[in-house]
Every structure is written in C-alpha cells, then in structure tokens.
Design a protein around this motif. Structure first.
Motif, PDB file in Angstrom:
ATOM      1  N   ASP A 196       3.520  13.743  -9.720  1.00  0.00           N
ATOM      2  CA  ASP A 196       4.582  14.944  -9.400  1.00  0.00           C
ATOM      3  C   ASP A 196       5.411  15.254 -10.776  1.00  0.00           C
TER       4      ASP A 196
ATOM      5  N   TYR B 126      -4.365  16.536  -7.083  1.00  0.00           N
ATOM      6  CA  TYR B 126      -4.653  15.269  -6.660  1.00  0.00           C
ATOM      7  C   TYR B 126      -4.573  15.190  -5.142  1.00  0.00           C
TER       8      TYR B 126
ATOM      9  N   SER C 144       1.202   4.062  -3.084  1.00  0.00           N
ATOM     10  CA  SER C 144       0.763   5.603  -3.032  1.00  0.00           C
ATOM     11  C   SER C 144       2.144   6.260  -3.233  1.00  0.00           C
ATOM     12  N   ARG C 145       3.069   5.873  -2.825  1.00  0.00           N
ATOM     13  CA  ARG C 145       4.603   6.372  -3.399  1.00  0.00           C
ATOM     14  C   ARG C 145       4.773   6.390  -4.698  1.00  0.00           C
TER      15      ARG C 145
ATOM     16  N   ARG D  77       0.822  -1.137   0.092  1.00  0.00           N
ATOM     17  CA  ARG D  77       0.026   0.069   0.069  1.00  0.00           C
ATOM     18  C   ARG D  77       0.917   1.185   0.330  1.00  0.00           C
ATOM     19  N   TYR D  78       1.837   1.224   0.829  1.00  0.00           N
ATOM     20  CA  TYR D  78       2.760   2.335   0.913  1.00  0.00           C
ATOM     21  C   TYR D  78       3.482   2.608  -0.451  1.00  0.00           C
TER      22      TYR D  78
ATOM     23  N   ILE E 210      -4.555  11.987  -2.230  1.00  0.00           N
ATOM     24  CA  ILE E 210      -5.015  10.404  -1.709  1.00  0.00           C
ATOM     25  C   ILE E 210      -5.398  10.613  -0.264  1.00  0.00           C
TER      26      ILE E 210
ATOM     27  N   ARG F  28      -4.083  21.092 -12.369  1.00  0.00           N
ATOM     28  CA  ARG F  28      -3.714  19.691 -12.059  1.00  0.00           C
ATOM     29  C   ARG F  28      -3.640  19.441 -10.667  1.00  0.00           C
TER      30      ARG F  28
ATOM     31  N   ARG G  83       2.096   9.090  -6.199  1.00  0.00           N
ATOM     32  CA  ARG G  83       2.814  10.621  -6.048  1.00  0.00           C
ATOM     33  C   ARG G  83       3.959  10.747  -6.975  1.00  0.00           C
ATOM     34  N   ASN G  84       4.841   9.881  -7.049  1.00  0.00           N
ATOM     35  CA  ASN G  84       5.974  10.061  -7.699  1.00  0.00           C
ATOM     36  C   ASN G  84       5.477  10.739  -9.226  1.00  0.00           C
TER      37      ASN G  84
ATOM     38  N   GLY H 117       3.031  17.445 -12.967  1.00  0.00           N
ATOM     39  CA  GLY H 117       2.863  18.683 -12.681  1.00  0.00           C
ATOM     40  C   GLY H 117       1.450  18.653 -11.665  1.00  0.00           C
ATOM     41  N   PHE H 118       1.129  17.438 -11.236  1.00  0.00           N
ATOM     42  CA  PHE H 118       0.131  17.709 -10.210  1.00  0.00           C
ATOM     43  C   PHE H 118       0.534  17.925  -8.907  1.00  0.00           C
ATOM     44  N   TRP H 119      -0.655  18.977  -8.211  1.00  0.00           N
ATOM     45  CA  TRP H 119      -0.325  19.155  -6.962  1.00  0.00           C
ATOM     46  C   TRP H 119      -1.219  18.679  -6.048  1.00  0.00           C
ATOM     47  N   ASP H 120      -0.708  18.027  -5.017  1.00  0.00           N
ATOM     48  CA  ASP H 120      -1.505  17.540  -3.546  1.00  0.00           C
ATOM     49  C   ASP H 120      -1.986  18.911  -3.227  1.00  0.00           C
TER      50      ASP H 120
END
Lengths: 611, 611
Positions: free
Chosen positions: A153, A210, A145-146, A141-142, A212, A208, A149-150, A156-159
């Motif tokens: 990123d 995102y 998610s990692r 799971r980690y 989780i 953009r 996110r990578n 160009g997506f921002w959390d």
C-alpha cells in the motif's frame, strides 16, 4: 458483552477489580476443598480459583476439559507466580459461574504436543486448531499478509480482484473445471494463477497491482501440495528486472523486520541459473552453508567457464586407468570440512545413502585429507598420493577435510551431488530454520526441450520475455529441431529468460518475469511452443488483441504464500499453516468432500457420470 | 526504471528539472509547427510540448491515441494554466521520445463518457478499464477494502482463509460444482459463503475472524447479479446482537469517514422488521425521505398495534358503499407533500405507473388537500368532504398535500405502495446518491412458510438462532402444519430470529445473525426445515459434531462488497465496480468463457456431456 476482559489481559494493575471472563476449561485441579482451573481463549490463559462455597456447586454441575464457561470474579495477586505466561502474576477468585456449553472428551489432547494421529486431527480439525502451535501458525499467517499489504500500500499497489470462473487453457498443470448450467455443455476453469488478467490490468494502465489470492491446480498431490493454494500475486508497468528485484527485496526485508524482527541490510545475493546449477546442482540453492559442488569433469555447459581439456577440469583424472571415472559423463565432488576422520561405518552409511533409489547412484568415492597431510581414498588403487593431492587442491580441500565424489550421467549426478550436499548440511546442523538466507536466481533458460513431444516448452510460462539481447535470436530462428540429440546445439537452447526466482533456505518461494508485451513476439512464442495460429487465437486471442492497443512494458512476480508462512514459522509442512487443508488425496476429511451429488444436479448440468 | 516521475506528479517546484515520463497518448493537438500532447497514466495527465525540431520526427514516426511512449523533457511553467488538473501549472517540453508500443484505433473513445455500447465495452474490457470512471471505481474499491482491513485489524480481527473446494449442500441457491478427478464420480462445490467454516473457527476459539472473499451462486442472473461476488465476511465469539451492531456500526462509520470524508456521529436507527414492513412496506427502507406508509386498513399483523375495528384503522372507511375499499384486504396510502396541484395528466400518469405489470395494481385513488382547506378526490362519489378530511387527518396530510391510496390484496398492495413511495421519492429528487442513511433492521421472522413444499424455510439461514425468549417455542412445538391457511396461526410464525440487516439508502448491504451453538437446537432447526436426521448428519455432521466439543456463543455478519462499493461510488450497477465482470448469461465475453473443453479432460473426470 459476555465478558469484560479476555483471558490474556489481566495484570497486577487489575488486582481487586471485578471481571467477567469467558473461555474454555484447559485444566481442572482439585486441592481438597478448593479447585484451580486454567481458562483459555485466543488471547491467553488465566488461572481461576473456585473457593469452598463454589466447590459444592462444582460437585453438582462439574466442569471438564473444553467446557465453555463464563465466570464473574475478583482479580487477586497470585502467591505462586508463573513467569511463563503474561497473566502469571494474578488469578481470579470466582464469585459466580455459568456453563455456556458442555464438551465431550476430545479425541486427542489439546496441548502443545498432542497424542492425536494425523488422520484423527484432520477429521477433528476444529479441535486441532485449538492447539497453540496451529494458533501461532495462523496468527503468523495473518501477520505476514498484513505486513505484505501494508508495504504494498505504501508504494502504490492496488489490490484488484480477478475472476475465479475463467477459461480452461490446458498449458502446464491440469485445470479444475466448473460445468456451466446456463451455457450448456460449456465449462469454466478455476485459475491456476491470475497471470493473463494481471497483464490485462497493466494494459489497462493500472500500473501496480497485487492480490493475495487462491489458485487451483488439479495435480496428483505429492506430499505437501494442496489442490488450492494461496499466492501473493504482483505486477508492475514500466519496469525492468532490476526494478522488480528492488521492489520485492524491499517487501521481503519489510516482512522479515515486522514479522520476525530480523533486519537485513545487505542486498540479497543474485546468482545466475548457470552458476546455481554449477555450484549447487539446483536452481534453489540453500545458502545457509557453502560446501559448493566441485566440477571435476562435466558435460554441463557453463557459459563463462571453458573446459581446458574437453570436459575435464581436474587434470588428476587424466591418464588414470579407472573405468568409473573414465566413462562417467560427470564427476562432481563436495568437500566436508573436518570430516577426514569419518569411520568406515560412516562412509559406508553415506554410500548406502547415495545408493537409495531416490538418489540412484551406484556408489560414492571419497578422499580423506588427513590432518598429517597424507591422503587416503576409496580409489587408492587408481589414484596415487600425488593425484589425490591434486584433487584436494582442485576442490579446495584442506587437511582434515573429507572429499565426497559422485560420478555418472550428468543430470543424475548433479542432482545426487546437490542432494548429498543438503544431506550433509543437515547432518552437520548447518540448516538452522532460524537462519534466513534469501537470494535471487536470475537468467533462467527461456525454453526447456520436451523430448517426448519433440518441442520446446516454456520454463516459466509462455508470457515470459526473453532477455532483450536474445529477442532477435528468438524471432529469427525456426524453433523446429530435427532430432533430440541436436537440441543442445539449437540457438533456442541459449536464449535466457527475463525471469527470476526468489529462494529462501533451499526453497523457491516466488518467481516472476518481465513479460512479452508485443503481439509479434507473443505469437512467435506460441508458435515456438507448437501452438498453431488458430489455437493461439482461440486460447489467448484476448491477450494478443490487448497487445494491439498500447501495451506497456511490464513484469511481475508471484509468491507461494503458504510456503512462505511455513518457512517464516520455521516449519516444513504448509498444511499446518492452512486453517482447513486437504489431505494427499485432495479430500477434506472433516466435511467429507468431495462427495457425490444428486442426479438432478448432474442433469441440470447436462452431464452423466461414467464411473 | 523507464521513468523518473508519473504523469500526475509534476508541480511548479519541478520547473527546469529534466524528467522522464511514460504513458499513453490521450490527445494530439497540432498547432502549426508545434504539437501538444496529453500523456496519461494511472496517476494523471501531463501536457507535453513537441517543439519545431521534434515535429519533423513526429511527421516521420507519428504518434496516435493510446500509443505508449516514453519521453525525456524539461518541465516548464505553463502560460495557459489549467486549474482542473493537479499538473495544470506545468508542461514538459520534450527533448527526446521513444514509441514503446503502437496502438490500433480503439473501438470506442477512452474518455469520461464513451461512445461504446455495453457489448463492445465488455469485449474490450481492458480498454474500458482505462476510462476515468472505471479507474475511480476500482480505486474506491481498493480504498474501501483497505479501510475495512485497517479497522478490523485495530480491533483484533484476523483474516483467516477458508477453503474454496468444499461440499455441495443444496440449501437455498444452487451450487457451482467441481468434478474431482482423484475422487472418481465425486464433486466439490464452490462456497456460497464461508458460513460453516467461520462458525468452526469460532468453535476453535479464533474469537474474531474476517475475510474479504469470493463466493459463488449458480442462479439465473437477474440484472446486476454476478455468479461470483465478493463478501466481507465476519464472525465473533462471546457476543450478543448488541455487540455485533456496535462493532460493525463502528466499521461503517470508519469507512464513511476515511473513504467519503463523511462523519456520522449519531447511532444508526434500528427498526424492527415489523415496523419496516408497516411503515415502508419492505425490509430495506430508504430513509433519505419520510413519506411513511399510512395503514388505513390492513391484514398485516403488527405486534404492537391492535386493530380497533377488525383490521380497519381509518374510520372514514366505515359505512361507505364503495366496493373497492370494502372488498380490499388492505388499503395503504402515502402523502406527497405540496402536490395537491398535480394536474389530471400527472395523476393519470401515476395511475398508469401503478397499473404496469411490474406493480400490478388495478388503479390509484387520490385525495387532493387543497391549499384553501377544501378536498378533491378521485372518489368524491363515495367519500364526502368530511370523510376526506378524516382521511387527511388520519394520514397526517396538510393543506397542499396529495394523498395517494392503493387498495387490494395485502402482499401486493404493500409491495406496490412501497414501490410507489420510492418512485415518488425519485421524482421529487429525494433520493440523492450523495446522501447516506444507514440503518439496522432487526427482529426478522425466523421462518418463512413455503406453501409449495408445505414446510418452513429459514429466512436467513439454518444456522440463525431464534431470539433467546423464543427458543422454548421452537423446541416445544411440532413444526408440522396441517394446511397452508393455518400457518399464520402456527407458533413458529411468531418466532423472531436473532438476526439483523444493515440497510443503506434502500439497499440491503449486509446481514447476519447470532448463531445456534447447541447441538439440540441445531437439530431441531434442521428438523423444522424438513431435513431427516440422516440427511442432517450427512450434510452437516461436522458442524453438529463440533457443537459437542465446547462451542461458544457466537454470531457474525456478511456484507456485499460489490454493492457497498457501488453505493459508496454513488452508482447503481455493481458491474462497474468489478474489474472483469460477467454478463447476464454468466459469460466473460472478453476471454470467451465458459467454453467447451477437450474430450480428454471430460474422460479424465469420468464425465460425459448429454448436450
């Protein structure tokens, strides 16, 4: 530092060095005057050797399973190497040890396969989490998610975090609500998804986005649903459906590559909702095997297929004096390869299977296409050899195959045939969890008809745009339906949504749409769903308002993160991929929640229980 | 794709290529028969040039501020280059354009500095978020989270999600509660922090955990507090305080380097709580400037300093017939460099400042250390030149400095002197937001005495371990205090916590502790806090239980992510670093939440409003 190395770290290169390790005692094996112990931590297992001198101390202060100990020792080459674990070439001869914490005997064994029942393991979740399977699942799971996110990123997506204390807008599922003490008599709701907020971020120009993020639904929990679940939530501006599919197909390929080491080069198949229903009987087809549904006779309206003879596609059915096939609204078949030699027992068993209440059919017809070119069916009385041959030709069955046929009401029969297809796939071992077949399902209907309320409901959600070419149909027609029977004829029934699902091995793992971004169209949508102008304004006035100040075209998608992890872990239950899940009554039996609260707390919230 | 490039992308290398851009109209400037427009998106601004032919179309379908348009055009070199923006060397001559969405006139200007008031900007948050400042803030927030995740990943931390629907355990702040429909009359609580869950993860052996996670507190909101806020939450096993400080000092250095381009090589200062109170009057000292508090006379018990003459440290105070200094419990001073020439007006103004109700002192004494070596004070009547000189010597004041002295009750005077120090620092420009001075504050008292309840409360939280050398004191003493006045003498008052805060520029941005991991010590802690055995079992039985099955030594830390971002952004209000914040009444005025809910919803929850 209590340790110099972890229990997964030591290799032959460490031989003769002195190390300090900490961890849990996995096993204690006494051989005469020496004792072997496996010491465990998150990183692995290391074999410890307690020599004769230390054995006296071990007798005085014994160590047992799950004790936490710290040892100082010397790394030795192991005479009896264990190739199964990375530290299997060495062992550590203990020079000194400290018991950091004792442990009572665990209520179940903490091993790959445990003897603990579900209830017990949920109550002692902190012990169950020590088991290798759960540790692997949470690590996976980690990693997922990692990896997500990578990837996001790099493009160009921002959390961007959206709020958890929002407004209750009962649409679709039930909200969890949170009473506000500072605003008497008022309630927040926990988000079912960050939908409107991510759209507002697009209106704000964030382009953009995102997250989780946890979402909440107060539903009666079917097996393997959780009241709180995690979504990978994404939104983009200035995009059309094609752009979204490309970007997130890229995300999936990246995750598959990075997490599973599986390279997928070809484009994911794209299947329209109509085709998915036509060929697979459901909108999340499992493409790990073919065995498409054959539509012998059906009332299903497939746009590109015209029924030559009313709704009968297979001419073999015409002019047969058989009540079952004549009266059935739909007759659907699947062809099981190399199964013509199924015994009576086997076909009876399948018949029983389709008659189970969950499937709900009254019977199963079959045609055996014998290897010698002859045919044998359960309906020989009505269908002569020629007709059976026609059916075989129509369904594409070859000599040696078995044709399974279901007949009845369209909706139920299609569902049953879909279920039968999956069941047969399962029995034939065609649903290997290590094989991954992702696809997109597109062109969903925008609306579904709710007979009870005599109104349209949004199939995806009320913010989904119709296909550009269907906007006029939506705007220019009155959504009212005189009577339920006419809804198939209503123009709204043909409006397709600019929406898409991503499906993996028969499970929907994500879905999204291009959104409405014009106030007038959004108002028409709310009206079509039976919302008054006032109601729309009260619930979604902020969004309608936002659309007046320069809203860009935008769209997005959300993935069920728990489910995605379970699939990538080759398992079925999402519960094993959540550190602290709830049971089927929405309870956390470990911490014993929910629970009653003080009267004072209730008073402060100006509430009274009516239980 | 609606565009080939973004508005921040074009450079001289693109000259003569044809591009398609989308974005918001920032400005429209008409010059005779041509029109210039700045087109804006998340990535930047691009100047557009509408030539004569297109101007006719612009007259027919005018575009205005915040319109969303798509343009096709050719990149040209700009005659009038703008060095301030990355696209300043080019402009795009428009060949064709489409208005994608119109925009009403925004209620405030969408520019660096806006004319919109707070209320209005909160209501139209989606427009305020278009302003460059908020965009920079959210970008910074994303960069910080990314940097934190990257660093923690490299050192083996796993992001593990903990539940949001947990159990209400009223300790410290008030919980937000969530009524459960499926468990009648029962409530979940939203977490104030994932504290117990992260500890359970350590018991489960997960070794290094982190999460960037929403937490909730139903408090009366002071300015710049939010009911939902974000924490960077971390926990590690087999560590002592030293390990935690090193790991998270590393995290900070990494973030400073990556996000701000600031390299910090030296170790962060570590100051005990006693020293922080002694020298700065508070436990989050701003180290951007010195100006330490001089303790002329005080009842504060500093462990390493023995009062030579009762609690008088500065002998100049002895034998002076001045009621104010004789009767004061504490006399504290700060030395303002080069301020001896302050005018009467300036010293009067400072006197008024300390007399404000927020500070609450009755007056301010001062000693001017003139450049010529003479002294002048507001208490010349009582203190002769020699005594003033002694005071100057004691406080370390040099010729040209001004000594400000406050006298009164210890607690209030220390707080006031601390506030005065910060105020003077502010006035002298010593609190530059671009200068960063992080430090650790360690060795906090474990307990605080709550006079009202006549009981001890945990200064950090009930899971914090005492310093190893103080465990015996804790175990072997009865926490009961006969009367409030005796609490200073109680052994519990001297127990130090194995706890630490990280402080940046006078703000606490994180704190944590080494945890208790033994059931007996944890039970003693609950008892010390006045919890009965039954109560402790009911609320925290799961944790006490977990400690019986092999709990490792562990500890952790949590950072206030909103506040950290604000500090790194050089700003004071966290609200500007949250996409959708609540106002001071906990309301989201944009979506109008909280709000009333249907009676049906309340009925399903078996609740009745008493408003």
């Amino acid at each position: 530092m209590y340790r110099t190395h972890t229990c997964g770290e030591l290799r032959p290169s460490h031989i003769n060095t002195e190390v300090t390790l900490c961890g849990w005692v996995q096993t204690v094996r006494k051989f005469g005057s020496i004792t072997f112990t496996d010491l465990r931590d998150r990183y692995g297992l290391t074999q410890l050797l307690f020599n004769e001198q230390l054995n006296t101390r071990l007798d005085e202060t014994p160590i047992g399973r799950e004790y936490v100990i710290q040892i100082k020792g010397k790394v030795l080459e192991r005479s009896n190497k264990n190739a199964k674990i990375p530290t299997g070439e060495i062992e550590v001869e203990v020079i000194d040890f400290t018991i950091m914490n004792v442990a009572a005997t665990p209520p179940f064994t903490i091993e790959e396969n445990t003897d603990g029942g579900d209830e017990l393991r949920m109550k002692y979740r902190y012990l169950d989490l020590r088991r290798p399977m759960l540790k692997r699942n949470l690590e996976l799971r980690y990693k997922v998610s990692r990896s997500v996110r990578n990837y996001l990123d790099t493009i160009g997506f921002w959390d961007i975090e959206t709020p958890f204390l929002i407004k209750s807008t009962p649409e679709g599922a039930r909200d969890f609500v949170v009473p506000s003490r500072m605003n008497e008599g008022q309630f927040y709701a926990l988000p079912q998804s960050p939908q409107t907020f991510k759209q507002l971020l697009m209106v704000s120009g964030y382009d953009r986005y995102y997250q989780i993020v946890k979402c909440f639904r107060d539903e009666d929990l079917r097996a393997d649903r959780q009241p709180e679940f995690t979504q990978i939530d994404c939104e983009m501006s200035f995009v059309e459906q094609e752009d979204i599919l490309n970007v997130f197909e890229g995300l999936f390929k990246h995750v598959f590559e990075e997490v599973k080491g599986i390279t997928i080069t070809e484009q994911f198949p794209r299947i329209t909702w109509d085709d998915a229903m036509w060929h697979y009987g459901n909108d999340k087809p499992d493409l790990r095997f073919e065995m498409k549904i054959q539509n012998l006779k059906t009332s299903f309206v497939h746009p590109s297929i015209e029924a030559p003879d009313h709704n009968i596609f297979c001419h073999a059915l015409n002019g047969v004096d058989f009540k079952v096939t004549n009266e059935a609204e739909s007759i659907l078949a699947i062809v099981v390869p190399n199964a013509s030699e199924y015994t009576r027992k086997q076909t009876d068993e399948l018949t029983e299977w389709v008659k189970r209440p969950q499937i709900g059919m009254t019977g199963l017809l079959f045609v055996k296409c014998n290897a010698d070119g002859t045919f044998k069916s359960s309906v020989d009385k009505f269908f002569d050899e020629d007709r059976l041959k026609d059916i075989a030709n129509f369904t594409g069955a070859a000599a040696g195959d078995l044709i399974l046929i279901l007949a009845g009401n369209e909706t139920r029969t299609r569902k049953a045939t879909s279920d039968l297809r999956l069941e047969i796939g399962e029995r034939l071992g065609l649903r290997n969890p290590d094989v991954y077949k992702p696809l997109w399902v597109i062109d969903f209907p925008l609306f579904e008809y709710d007979e009870e309320g005599n109104r349209w409901v949004a199939r995806h959600h009320p913010f989904t745009s119709p296909k550009p070419e269907h906007i006029d149909v939506m705007i220019n027609n009155d959504p009212k339906i005189a009577e339920a029977a006419l809804f198939y004829k209503h123009p709204y029934n043909n409006i397709k949504a600019n929406a898409y699902d991503i499906v993996l091995n028969g499970t929907e793992i994500g879905g999204g749409s291009i959104r409405i971004y014009q106030r007038a169209l959004q108002e028409k949508m709310f009206a079509a769903l039976g919302m008054s102008k006032e109601e729309a304004q009260e619930k979604f006035g902020f969004l309608l308002g936002a659309f007046e100040y320069g809203a860009p075209p935008h769209g997005g998608i959300a993935f069920g993160f728990d489910r995605l992890c379970a699939l990538l872990g080759g398992q079925e239950t999402i519960r094993d991929f959540i550190a602290f899940p709830k049971n089927n009554s929405g309870r956390d039996v470990m911490i014993d929640a929910p629970s009653s609260i003080d009267d004072q707390q209730l008073n402060e919230l100006r509430l009274k229980s009516t239980v």
